[in-house]
Design a protein around this motif. Structure first.
Motif, PDB file in Angstrom:
ATOM      1  N   GLU A   1       0.805  -1.226   0.000  1.00  0.00           N
ATOM      2  CA  GLU A   1       0.000   0.000   0.000  1.00  0.00           C
ATOM      3  C   GLU A   1       0.837   1.275   0.000  1.00  0.00           C
ATOM      4  OE1 GLU A   1      -2.956   0.823   2.948  1.00  0.00           O
ATOM      5  OE2 GLU A   1      -3.912  -1.119   2.641  1.00  0.00           O
ATOM      6  N   ASP A   2       1.714   1.399   0.950  1.00  0.00           N
ATOM      7  CA  ASP A   2       2.437   2.641   1.169  1.00  0.00           C
ATOM      8  C   ASP A   2       3.379   2.944   0.002  1.00  0.00           C
ATOM      9  OD1 ASP A   2       5.155   3.939   2.476  1.00  0.00           O
ATOM     10  OD2 ASP A   2       3.298   4.757   3.331  1.00  0.00           O
ATOM     11  N   THR A   3       3.228   4.116  -0.577  1.00  0.00           N
ATOM     12  CA  THR A   3       3.994   4.460  -1.782  1.00  0.00           C
ATOM     13  C   THR A   3       5.495   4.498  -1.513  1.00  0.00           C
ATOM     14  OG1 THR A   3       2.152   5.692  -2.754  1.00  0.00           O
ATOM     15  CG2 THR A   3       4.356   6.225  -3.550  1.00  0.00           C
TER      16      THR A   3
ATOM     17  N   GLN B   1       2.471   7.315  -9.158  1.00  0.00           N
ATOM     18  CA  GLN B   1       1.405   7.405  -8.168  1.00  0.00           C
ATOM     19  C   GLN B   1       0.915   8.848  -8.010  1.00  0.00           C
ATOM     20  OE1 GLN B   1      -0.489   5.385  -6.792  1.00  0.00           O
ATOM     21  NE2 GLN B   1       0.471   3.397  -6.649  1.00  0.00           N
TER      22      GLN B   1
ATOM     23  N   GLU C   1      -2.905   9.904  -8.591  1.00  0.00           N
ATOM     24  CA  GLU C   1      -3.702  10.683  -7.641  1.00  0.00           C
ATOM     25  C   GLU C   1      -4.378  11.863  -8.345  1.00  0.00           C
ATOM     26  OE1 GLU C   1      -3.320  12.765  -3.224  1.00  0.00           O
ATOM     27  OE2 GLU C   1      -1.511  12.095  -4.285  1.00  0.00           O
TER      28      GLU C   1
ATOM     29  N   ASN D   1      -7.254  10.571 -10.340  1.00  0.00           N
ATOM     30  CA  ASN D   1      -8.369  10.226  -9.466  1.00  0.00           C
ATOM     31  C   ASN D   1      -9.124  11.478  -9.022  1.00  0.00           C
ATOM     32  OD1 ASN D   1     -10.012   8.494  -7.750  1.00  0.00           O
ATOM     33  ND2 ASN D   1      -8.860   9.372  -6.049  1.00  0.00           N
ATOM     34  N   ARG D   2      -8.395  12.555  -8.716  1.00  0.00           N
ATOM     35  CA  ARG D   2      -9.062  13.803  -8.315  1.00  0.00           C
ATOM     36  C   ARG D   2      -9.931  14.334  -9.452  1.00  0.00           C
ATOM     37  NH1 ARG D   2      -3.991  15.447  -6.059  1.00  0.00           N
ATOM     38  NH2 ARG D   2      -3.731  16.891  -7.802  1.00  0.00           N
TER      39      ARG D   2
ATOM     40  N   HIS E   1      -4.126   4.726  -7.726  1.00  0.00           N
ATOM     41  CA  HIS E   1      -4.249   5.505  -6.489  1.00  0.00           C
ATOM     42  C   HIS E   1      -5.474   5.083  -5.693  1.00  0.00           C
ATOM     43  CE1 HIS E   1      -4.166   8.814  -3.658  1.00  0.00           C
ATOM     44  NE2 HIS E   1      -5.438   9.041  -3.947  1.00  0.00           N
TER      45      HIS E   1
ATOM     46  N   THR F   1      -4.416   1.904  -3.764  1.00  0.00           N
ATOM     47  CA  THR F   1      -3.422   2.075  -2.712  1.00  0.00           C
ATOM     48  C   THR F   1      -3.901   3.053  -1.639  1.00  0.00           C
ATOM     49  OG1 THR F   1      -2.299   3.739  -4.091  1.00  0.00           O
ATOM     50  CG2 THR F   1      -1.453   1.479  -4.164  1.00  0.00           C
ATOM     51  N   ASP F   2      -4.832   3.941  -1.991  1.00  0.00           N
ATOM     52  CA  ASP F   2      -5.350   4.916  -1.027  1.00  0.00           C
ATOM     53  C   ASP F   2      -6.311   4.262  -0.042  1.00  0.00           C
ATOM     54  OD1 ASP F   2      -5.823   7.532   0.072  1.00  0.00           O
ATOM     55  OD2 ASP F   2      -7.769   7.497  -0.945  1.00  0.00           O
ATOM     56  N   GLU F   3      -7.290   3.493  -0.550  1.00  0.00           N
ATOM     57  CA  GLU F   3      -8.298   2.895   0.329  1.00  0.00           C
ATOM     58  C   GLU F   3      -8.010   1.438   0.676  1.00  0.00           C
ATOM     59  OE1 GLU F   3     -12.437   3.560   0.106  1.00  0.00           O
ATOM     60  OE2 GLU F   3     -12.253   5.320  -1.171  1.00  0.00           O
TER      61      GLU F   3
END
Length: 525
Positions: free
Chosen positions: A108-110, A134, A138, A141-142, A223, A226-228
């Motif tokens: 998960e953690d970048t 990543q 992100e 995704n935004r 993203h 890995t974010d959620e």
């Protein structure tokens, strides 16, 4: 015909897949009388279960991401998702096996993942490339959250409100969508190591499309995951539809399994929904209909007689290509493999060769990528003690006229097992198999009534418009709404759940049905 009050209130949902169940719950929570029709004897669509000889397999989707989508659906009724589902976080998220004999975990953690890439592919710049990839993901995704998700859209015109006038933010969003570029090209720009690139290509696993032909905006999936995080519902992914069914029952949804729909009934020359006709000839008057059936088959089969012009307009908007299908092996092992994680990818020797076979030639890949779900390490109850219930999925082309999977399966089964023996580091797997079943593209087509056996609805091909599916609100038939993997925003568990929410929300916004005066009270009120 004058409709009575019950008819003005009642909304029908065709299909009890995840999207249909989500729509039914949201509509009931907002005060509508809802009847859901499902041709199969079970509810949940492809999220079904296979239990045999002490083994339990999820038959369809196995990876749950973006749990916030589910939480939003339950919150419509004032409920907490955690009261219905126990979710277990999986990190590392995947283990990847490559043809050179190496393996790599996606975590998960970048920054931690970047450090791992520094050790795995030293001197290639993969660590810095992954961080920059990543960061792009992100941003994508935004943009999707601002313009793409949670509303009914079918094209870029629906996605961005150009009437609002020019703004630097809007222009920046358009440029950052990287329109005209592919997933594969974007991945390789940031990740020069071919093994790392192959791993990142497979975020498009969720949409069943070729990374070389899919638009770069889909890189935003990285993203989101890995974010959620990646989650496993205790009881398997089958627990998700079971939780939705329970919620719907609490809200008063009427479920009618074993009830197929023959046609959608319309009035006003096919421009407005008035109900449905079941396979047995029963006519049910409805104020609106959400179809969780495949969007192409909805128009070609359910609307063809009653609304031929609408069916024709649907076909004229674009060419609808099915996404890929798959071969699934359900393997019950008497002894588990310790080197597997819950989710694993056993990668092909050459991704271009693999994609060329599946997506362009329309033939099974000679050396395929195998996805494996090894559930017993997270939930031991899925297999007898010491064993494992392996779900093995290999992407395959959607059905072509010359495909005869009764003849093709035995040979291709051996191709898959050979891949697991070699790249998957399971040389003795055949001796460990004590139970086996399979699904082929033909089985998937027949069992789930999807377009040409496509697991993931419609393909996301096209660097400019490949991200767009048919809109959830029909532009041709008032009171008709579309949900599922062959409607916006597309396939994958969170996306089909979101499509169900969007269809319900659009129906509610349009005011095509009256709300029931007996609106269920939220929990705790």
């Amino acid at each position: 015909m004058t409709r009575n009050t019950a008819e003005r209130n009642r909304v029908g949902v065709i299909g009890g897949g995840l999207a249909g169940l989500a729509s039914a719950c949201v509509l009931a929570a907002r005060g509508y009388s809802v009847t859901l029709f499902e041709k199969s004897p079970w509810l949940g669509g492809k999220a079904a279960v296979l239990s045999e000889n002490g083994f339990r397999f999820d038959m369809g989707p196995t990876i749950l991401t973006i749990p916030s989508v589910l939480r939003r659906i339950f919150s419509e009724a004032g409920r907490r998702l955690e009261d219905y589902l126990e979710l277990i976080r999986l990190d590392p998220q995947w283990r990847c096996f490559f043809s050179d004999g190496t393996s790599l975990d996606l975590i998960e953690d970048t920054d931690a993942m970047a450090a791992r890439l520094d050790a795995y592919a030293p001197g290639t710049g993969s660590a810095d490339g992954y961080r920059r990839f990543q960061a792009l993901s992100e941003r994508l995704n935004r943009i999707s959250q601002r313009h793409y998700f949670w509303k009914s859209i079918g094209s870029v015109r629906d996605m961005i409100d150009w009437r609002a006038g020019f703004s630097l933010t809007l222009m920046s969003d358009v440029l950052n969508m990287r329109m005209g570029r592919s997933v594969a090209g974007t991945v390789r720009k940031f990740n020069p190591d071919p093994r790392v690139a192959q791993m990142l290509d497979h975020f498009t696993q969720y949409v069943g499309s070729c990374p070389e032909s899919s638009p770069a905006v889909l890189c935003g999936i990285a993203h989101m995951q890995t974010d959620e995080g990646v989650w496993y519902p205790k009881g398997g992914t089958r627990a998700v539809p079971e939780a939705l069914v329970q919620l719907g029952e609490e809200l008063g949804v009427e479920y009618r399994p074993d009830t197929g729909i023959k046609r959608v009934l319309t009035e006003q020359n096919g421009t407005r929904v008035r109900g449905v006709e079941t396979d047995t000839g029963e006519t049910i008057e409805l104020a609106a209909v959400v179809s969780n059936a495949d969007s192409a088959r909805t128009h070609r089969e359910l609307l063809r007689e009653q609304a031929p012009r609408a069916a024709q307009r649907f076909e004229q908007r674009r060419g609808y290509e099915p996404a890929c299908s798959g071969v699934v092996l359900y393997l019950g092992l008497n002894k588990a493999y310790d080197h597997l994680l819950h989710h694993d990818f056993v990668f092909s020797r050459d991704p271009h060769e693999e994609f060329e076979s599946i997506y362009r030639k329309g033939e099974p890949a000679p050396d395929p990528t195998c996805y494996i779900a090894s559930t017993a390490r997270t939930e031991p109850e899925t297999a007898p003690p010491g064993g494992d219930a392996l779900y093995v999925l290999v992407h395959a082309p959607y059905l072509r006229p010359h495909h005869d999977w009764k003849k093709m399966l035995p040979e291709y089964r051996q191709v898959i097992l050979n891949k697991l023996k070699t790249t998957g580091q399971m040389p003795d797997i055949e001796s460990r198999i004590v139970y086996e079943s399979a699904l082929t593209p033909q089985d998937i087509h027949d069992r789930y009534r999807v377009l040409n056996g496509a697991i993931y609805g419609l393909a996301s091909h096209g660097k400019w418009n490949g991200a767009f599916k048919p809109a959830n609100r029909s532009p041709d038939v008032k009171g008709l709404y579309l949900a599922g993997g062959a409607a916006h925003p597309g396939p994958g568990m969170p996306m089909v759940l979101m499509s169900g929410w969007i269809a319900a929300d659009a129906l509610d916004q349009d005011g095509v049905a009256s709300k029931d005066s007996r609106t269920p009270e939220p929990a705790g009120v």
